[in-house]
Write an enzyme that holds these catalytic residues in place. Sequence first.
Site, PDB file in Angstrom:
ATOM      1  N   PRO A  19       0.847  -1.201   0.000  1.00  0.00           N
ATOM      2  CA  PRO A  19       0.000   0.000   0.000  1.00  0.00           C
ATOM      3  C   PRO A  19       0.877   1.244   0.000  1.00  0.00           C
ATOM      4  CG  PRO A  19      -0.565  -1.486   1.827  1.00  0.00           C
ATOM      5  CD  PRO A  19       0.727  -1.966   1.248  1.00  0.00           C
ATOM      6  N   GLU A  20       0.636   2.116  -0.961  1.00  0.00           N
ATOM      7  CA  GLU A  20       1.397   3.356  -1.049  1.00  0.00           C
ATOM      8  C   GLU A  20       0.526   4.509  -0.552  1.00  0.00           C
ATOM      9  OE1 GLU A  20       4.452   3.768  -1.756  1.00  0.00           O
ATOM     10  OE2 GLU A  20       5.057   1.879  -2.678  1.00  0.00           O
ATOM     11  N   HIS A  37      -5.307 -14.095   9.344  1.00  0.00           N
ATOM     12  CA  HIS A  37      -4.603 -12.812   9.358  1.00  0.00           C
ATOM     13  C   HIS A  37      -5.468 -11.627   9.803  1.00  0.00           C
ATOM     14  CE1 HIS A  37      -1.695 -15.207   7.238  1.00  0.00           C
ATOM     15  NE2 HIS A  37      -2.436 -15.286   6.159  1.00  0.00           N
ATOM     16  N   ARG A  71       1.471 -10.434   6.105  1.00  0.00           N
ATOM     17  CA  ARG A  71       2.925 -10.452   6.324  1.00  0.00           C
ATOM     18  C   ARG A  71       3.342  -9.839   7.650  1.00  0.00           C
ATOM     19  NH1 ARG A  71       5.956  -8.884   0.908  1.00  0.00           N
ATOM     20  NH2 ARG A  71       7.704  -9.509   2.224  1.00  0.00           N
TER      21      ARG A  71
END
Length: 287
Positions: A18-19, A107, A126
């Site tokens: 994600p930017e 997650h 992650r």
Amino acid sequence: MPPVLNFATPTTSLTTMPELPEVETTCRGIAPHIEGQTVKQVIVRQPKLRWPIPETFSRTLTGLRIQSVSRRAKYLLFTTDSGTVLLHLGMSGNLRIMPTGQAIGKHDHVDFVFNDGTILRFNDPRRFGAVLWTTEPAEEHPLLKHLGPEPLLSDFNGELLYALSKNRKTPVKSFIMDSRIVVGVGNIYANEALFMAGIQPTRHAGKVSLAHYRKLAESIRVVLQQAIEQGGTTLKDFVNEAGKPGYFQQQLRVYGRAGLPCASCQRPLTEIRIANRSTVFCSTCQR
Ligand SMILES: [Zn+2]
């Protein structure tokens, strides 16, 4: 009860992270659902993120009202009367708004449960994301304190870049990706902005003219703004869908197009690596 809303789940191979535009869209997406709401409970299923979530986190937050949701660089800030939650999506995180009673998936590490039954759910395969708490003014937090200006605000401009670049031999691409200079210019956006401004990525930062830095600052603003607008569209498309939203689809002029014709002069684009990141440019149009 709100429908399930998904924000910023990267799913394509273009990039997995994600930017700034994804974080900005997430911010705008979740704000109307949680601003003004009081935290009933925080359920932490997995505290081991990039930094551990403090054991007292749920107790601290329970009963507090979220005054505002904002963004600084790629951090989401939830401001309350007694402190601020700093949330970072890391490499693979996403946030969803949903009603109580949704099945818990793999997650799904943290749920912020609000008094009206709304849940803000943080999922991060992650686990490079972060959920932190600070009672200091957020801008004084060690993670935020040394950050450069926001690229979409007016204190970021060509004059600033030019002043900070004096005598610097670092490639201009690395220079604009340095968060102490300006935040949120990820690899794709750096490639695109340099193409738009006609600047070769390898040029020493100190050798770029003020006129070019003015163009570059404007190009950075344009590529980020376009991505945010695309994100808004993506978001609209996925409202009420429980499926996975796509990563922001954007017209990329150079990134991922090595060897293909330049959109402007038709000559093949060149790919090199700078700081081990893919760098694609036109050696004719970019000087
Ligand atoms: Zn060209």
